[in-house]
Design a protein around this motif. Structure first.
Motif, PDB file in Angstrom:
ATOM      1  N   LEU A   1       0.843  -1.181   0.000  1.00 52.62           N
ATOM      2  CA  LEU A   1       0.000   0.000   0.000  1.00 52.62           C
ATOM      3  C   LEU A   1       0.885   1.240   0.000  1.00 52.62           C
ATOM      4  O   LEU A   1       1.821   1.344   0.803  1.00 52.62           O
ATOM      5  CB  LEU A   1      -0.900  -0.011   1.234  1.00 52.62           C
ATOM      6  N   VAL A   2       0.575   2.182  -0.889  1.00 53.31           N
ATOM      7  CA  VAL A   2       1.347   3.416  -0.983  1.00 53.31           C
ATOM      8  C   VAL A   2       0.386   4.572  -1.268  1.00 53.31           C
ATOM      9  O   VAL A   2      -0.668   4.366  -1.884  1.00 53.31           O
ATOM     10  CB  VAL A   2       2.435   3.308  -2.078  1.00 53.31           C
ATOM     11  N   GLN A   3       0.756   5.753  -0.815  1.00 49.89           N
ATOM     12  CA  GLN A   3      -0.097   6.918  -1.057  1.00 49.89           C
ATOM     13  C   GLN A   3       0.089   7.462  -2.463  1.00 49.89           C
ATOM     14  O   GLN A   3       1.174   7.331  -3.056  1.00 49.89           O
ATOM     15  CB  GLN A   3       0.222   8.008  -0.037  1.00 49.89           C
ATOM     16  N   ALA A   4      -0.943   8.084  -2.976  1.00 50.93           N
ATOM     17  CA  ALA A   4      -0.860   8.726  -4.283  1.00 50.93           C
ATOM     18  C   ALA A   4       0.285   9.737  -4.292  1.00 50.93           C
ATOM     19  O   ALA A   4       0.491  10.462  -3.318  1.00 50.93           O
ATOM     20  CB  ALA A   4      -2.173   9.413  -4.618  1.00 50.93           C
ATOM     21  N   GLY A   5       1.026   9.752  -5.404  1.00 50.15           N
ATOM     22  CA  GLY A   5       2.185  10.619  -5.516  1.00 50.15           C
ATOM     23  C   GLY A   5       3.468   9.979  -5.068  1.00 50.15           C
ATOM     24  O   GLY A   5       4.558  10.519  -5.297  1.00 50.15           O
ATOM     25  N   GLY A   6       3.357   8.836  -4.424  1.00 50.43           N
ATOM     26  CA  GLY A   6       4.529   8.147  -3.897  1.00 50.43           C
ATOM     27  C   GLY A   6       5.225   7.297  -4.940  1.00 50.43           C
ATOM     28  O   GLY A   6       4.837   7.257  -6.113  1.00 50.43           O
ATOM     29  N   SER A   7       6.263   6.613  -4.482  1.00 50.08           N
ATOM     30  CA  SER A   7       7.065   5.754  -5.347  1.00 50.08           C
ATOM     31  C   SER A   7       7.160   4.361  -4.756  1.00 50.08           C
ATOM     32  O   SER A   7       7.002   4.160  -3.552  1.00 50.08           O
ATOM     33  CB  SER A   7       8.469   6.340  -5.505  1.00 50.08           C
ATOM     34  N   LEU A   8       7.457   3.420  -5.634  1.00 52.08           N
ATOM     35  CA  LEU A   8       7.566   2.030  -5.213  1.00 52.08           C
ATOM     36  C   LEU A   8       8.414   1.288  -6.237  1.00 52.08           C
ATOM     37  O   LEU A   8       8.350   1.601  -7.431  1.00 52.08           O
ATOM     38  CB  LEU A   8       6.171   1.399  -5.140  1.00 52.08           C
ATOM     39  N   ARG A   9       9.205   0.335  -5.774  1.00 47.31           N
ATOM     40  CA  ARG A   9       9.976  -0.491  -6.697  1.00 47.31           C
ATOM     41  C   ARG A   9       9.584  -1.951  -6.534  1.00 47.31           C
ATOM     42  O   ARG A   9       9.647  -2.507  -5.438  1.00 47.31           O
ATOM     43  CB  ARG A   9      11.489  -0.343  -6.473  1.00 47.31           C
ATOM     44  N   LEU A  10       9.204  -2.543  -7.643  1.00 45.48           N
ATOM     45  CA  LEU A  10       8.906  -3.970  -7.687  1.00 45.48           C
ATOM     46  C   LEU A  10      10.120  -4.723  -8.207  1.00 45.48           C
ATOM     47  O   LEU A  10      10.867  -4.215  -9.044  1.00 45.48           O
ATOM     48  CB  LEU A  10       7.714  -4.249  -8.591  1.00 45.48           C
ATOM     49  N   SER A  11      10.287  -5.936  -7.696  1.00 41.76           N
ATOM     50  CA  SER A  11      11.380  -6.786  -8.134  1.00 41.76           C
ATOM     51  C   SER A  11      10.828  -8.107  -8.650  1.00 41.76           C
ATOM     52  O   SER A  11       9.782  -8.574  -8.200  1.00 41.76           O
ATOM     53  CB  SER A  11      12.338  -7.074  -6.973  1.00 41.76           C
ATOM     54  N   CYS A  12      11.552  -8.690  -9.589  1.00 37.79           N
ATOM     55  CA  CYS A  12      11.172  -9.994 -10.119  1.00 37.79           C
ATOM     56  C   CYS A  12      12.444 -10.821 -10.260  1.00 37.79           C
ATOM     57  O   CYS A  12      13.371 -10.433 -10.973  1.00 37.79           O
ATOM     58  CB  CYS A  12      10.485  -9.852 -11.465  1.00 37.79           C
ATOM     59  N   ALA A  13      12.471 -11.956  -9.574  1.00 40.41           N
ATOM     60  CA  ALA A  13      13.624 -12.853  -9.635  1.00 40.41           C
ATOM     61  C   ALA A  13      13.328 -13.984 -10.605  1.00 40.41           C
ATOM     62  O   ALA A  13      12.300 -14.659 -10.483  1.00 40.41           O
ATOM     63  CB  ALA A  13      13.918 -13.415  -8.249  1.00 40.41           C
ATOM     64  N   ALA A  14      14.231 -14.167 -11.560  1.00 39.55           N
ATOM     65  CA  ALA A  14      14.089 -15.247 -12.531  1.00 39.55           C
ATOM     66  C   ALA A  14      15.032 -16.386 -12.170  1.00 39.55           C
ATOM     67  O   ALA A  14      16.168 -16.163 -11.772  1.00 39.55           O
ATOM     68  CB  ALA A  14      14.390 -14.739 -13.933  1.00 39.55           C
ATOM     69  N   SER A  15      14.555 -17.614 -12.331  1.00 39.18           N
ATOM     70  CA  SER A  15      15.380 -18.792 -12.082  1.00 39.18           C
ATOM     71  C   SER A  15      15.021 -19.859 -13.099  1.00 39.18           C
ATOM     72  O   SER A  15      14.062 -19.716 -13.865  1.00 39.18           O
ATOM     73  CB  SER A  15      15.182 -19.306 -10.648  1.00 39.18           C
ATOM     74  N   GLY A  16      15.778 -20.933 -13.080  1.00 38.11           N
ATOM     75  CA  GLY A  16      15.532 -21.993 -14.054  1.00 38.11           C
ATOM     76  C   GLY A  16      16.308 -21.748 -15.335  1.00 38.11           C
ATOM     77  O   GLY A  16      17.478 -21.390 -15.303  1.00 38.11           O
ATOM     78  N   ARG A  17      15.657 -21.873 -16.462  1.00 39.86           N
ATOM     79  CA  ARG A  17      16.304 -21.735 -17.774  1.00 39.86           C
ATOM     80  C   ARG A  17      16.487 -20.267 -18.164  1.00 39.86           C
ATOM     81  O   ARG A  17      15.990 -19.796 -19.186  1.00 39.86           O
ATOM     82  CB  ARG A  17      15.497 -22.464 -18.831  1.00 39.86           C
TER      83      ARG A  17
END
Length: 119
Positions: free
Chosen positions: A11-27
Protein backbone atom coordinates in the motif's frame (compact mmCIF):
# COMPACT_ATOMS: atom_id res chain seq x y z
CA UNK A 1 11.20 -23.43 -17.97
CA UNK A 2 11.79 -20.00 -16.46
CA UNK A 3 10.38 -19.45 -13.00
CA UNK A 4 9.50 -15.95 -11.84
CA UNK A 5 8.85 -14.52 -8.40
CA UNK A 6 7.74 -10.94 -7.80
CA UNK A 7 8.08 -8.93 -4.63
CA UNK A 8 7.71 -5.38 -3.41
CA UNK A 9 4.01 -4.73 -3.75
CA UNK A 10 2.32 -2.85 -0.90
CA UNK A 11 0.00 0.00 0.00
CA UNK A 12 1.35 3.42 -0.98
CA UNK A 13 -0.10 6.92 -1.06
CA UNK A 14 -0.86 8.73 -4.28
CA UNK A 15 2.19 10.62 -5.52
CA UNK A 16 4.53 8.15 -3.90
CA UNK A 17 7.06 5.75 -5.35
CA UNK A 18 7.57 2.03 -5.21
CA UNK A 19 9.98 -0.49 -6.70
CA UNK A 20 8.91 -3.97 -7.69
CA UNK A 21 11.38 -6.79 -8.13
CA UNK A 22 11.17 -9.99 -10.12
CA UNK A 23 13.62 -12.85 -9.64
CA UNK A 24 14.09 -15.25 -12.53
CA UNK A 25 15.38 -18.79 -12.08
CA UNK A 26 15.53 -21.99 -14.05
CA UNK A 27 16.30 -21.74 -17.77
CA UNK A 28 17.34 -18.08 -17.60
CA UNK A 29 19.73 -18.44 -20.54
CA UNK A 30 16.65 -18.82 -22.75
CA UNK A 31 15.29 -15.38 -21.82
CA UNK A 32 14.98 -12.95 -24.72
CA UNK A 33 13.09 -10.23 -22.88
CA UNK A 34 11.09 -9.66 -19.73
CA UNK A 35 8.05 -7.56 -19.04
CA UNK A 36 5.63 -6.28 -16.48
CA UNK A 37 1.85 -6.45 -16.83
CA UNK A 38 -0.89 -5.47 -14.45
CA UNK A 39 -4.51 -6.35 -13.89
CA UNK A 40 -6.93 -4.22 -11.93
CA UNK A 41 -10.15 -5.65 -10.47
CA UNK A 42 -12.74 -6.17 -13.17
CA UNK A 43 -10.34 -5.23 -15.95
CA UNK A 44 -8.21 -7.08 -18.44
CA UNK A 45 -4.46 -7.53 -18.28
CA UNK A 46 -2.56 -4.41 -19.31
CA UNK A 47 0.97 -4.15 -20.70
CA UNK A 48 3.27 -1.96 -18.61
CA UNK A 49 6.83 -2.33 -19.83
CA UNK A 50 9.23 -4.69 -21.55
CA UNK A 51 13.00 -4.84 -21.64
CA UNK A 52 15.32 -6.73 -23.94
CA UNK A 53 17.54 -8.98 -21.85
CA UNK A 54 20.70 -8.31 -23.86
CA UNK A 55 20.89 -4.73 -25.04
CA UNK A 56 18.71 -3.03 -22.45
CA UNK A 57 16.21 -1.52 -24.90
CA UNK A 58 12.90 -0.82 -23.18
CA UNK A 59 9.30 -0.25 -24.22
CA UNK A 60 6.44 1.22 -22.20
CA UNK A 61 2.69 1.28 -22.24
CA UNK A 62 1.13 4.70 -22.67
CA UNK A 63 -0.42 4.93 -19.17
CA UNK A 64 2.99 4.71 -17.49
CA UNK A 65 5.36 6.50 -19.86
CA UNK A 66 7.44 9.02 -18.00
CA UNK A 67 6.45 7.62 -14.59
CA UNK A 68 7.67 4.02 -14.58
CA UNK A 69 11.10 2.67 -15.44
CA UNK A 70 11.97 -0.96 -16.14
CA UNK A 71 15.50 -2.20 -15.61
CA UNK A 72 17.30 -5.50 -15.34
CA UNK A 73 20.36 -7.01 -13.75
CA UNK A 74 21.41 -9.90 -15.93
CA UNK A 75 24.05 -11.09 -13.47
CA UNK A 76 21.41 -11.49 -10.76
CA UNK A 77 18.66 -12.41 -13.26
CA UNK A 78 16.46 -9.74 -11.76
CA UNK A 79 14.02 -7.31 -13.33
CA UNK A 80 12.80 -4.20 -11.60
CA UNK A 81 9.95 -1.78 -12.08
CA UNK A 82 10.52 1.63 -10.53
CA UNK A 83 7.19 3.39 -10.20
CA UNK A 84 6.84 7.06 -9.35
CA UNK A 85 4.04 9.63 -9.23
CA UNK A 86 1.68 6.79 -8.42
CA UNK A 87 -2.04 7.29 -8.93
CA UNK A 88 -5.03 5.41 -7.51
CA UNK A 89 -5.66 4.03 -10.99
CA UNK A 90 -2.29 2.27 -10.79
CA UNK A 91 -3.82 -0.06 -8.22
CA UNK A 92 -3.57 -3.59 -9.59
CA UNK A 93 -1.84 -6.93 -9.34
CA UNK A 94 1.49 -6.56 -11.10
CA UNK A 95 2.95 -9.62 -12.77
CA UNK A 96 6.34 -10.31 -14.19
CA UNK A 97 6.61 -12.18 -17.50
CA UNK A 98 9.36 -13.74 -19.57
CA UNK A 99 9.66 -14.19 -23.32
CA UNK A 100 12.01 -16.94 -24.37
CA UNK A 101 13.98 -16.88 -27.59
CA UNK A 102 11.85 -17.80 -30.56
CA UNK A 103 8.55 -16.91 -28.89
CA UNK A 104 6.41 -13.85 -29.63
CA UNK A 105 4.19 -14.53 -26.63
CA UNK A 106 4.87 -14.77 -22.93
CA UNK A 107 6.30 -18.14 -21.97
CA UNK A 108 6.42 -17.73 -18.18
CA UNK A 109 4.40 -15.77 -15.64
CA UNK A 110 5.02 -14.89 -12.03
CA UNK A 111 2.32 -15.16 -9.40
CA UNK A 112 1.84 -11.39 -9.12
CA UNK A 113 2.22 -8.82 -6.37
CA UNK A 114 -0.49 -6.43 -5.19
CA UNK A 115 0.06 -2.69 -5.47
CA UNK A 116 -2.56 -0.47 -3.87
CA UNK A 117 -2.41 3.29 -4.25
CA UNK A 118 -4.55 5.26 -1.82
CA UNK A 119 -5.88 8.72 -2.61
Amino acid sequence: QVRLAESGGRLVQAGGSLRLSCAASGRTLSIDSMAWFRQAPGKGREFIARIIWSGDKAYYGDPVKGRFTISRDTAKTMVYLQMSSLKPEDTAVYSCAAYEYGSTTVTSWGQGTQVTVSS
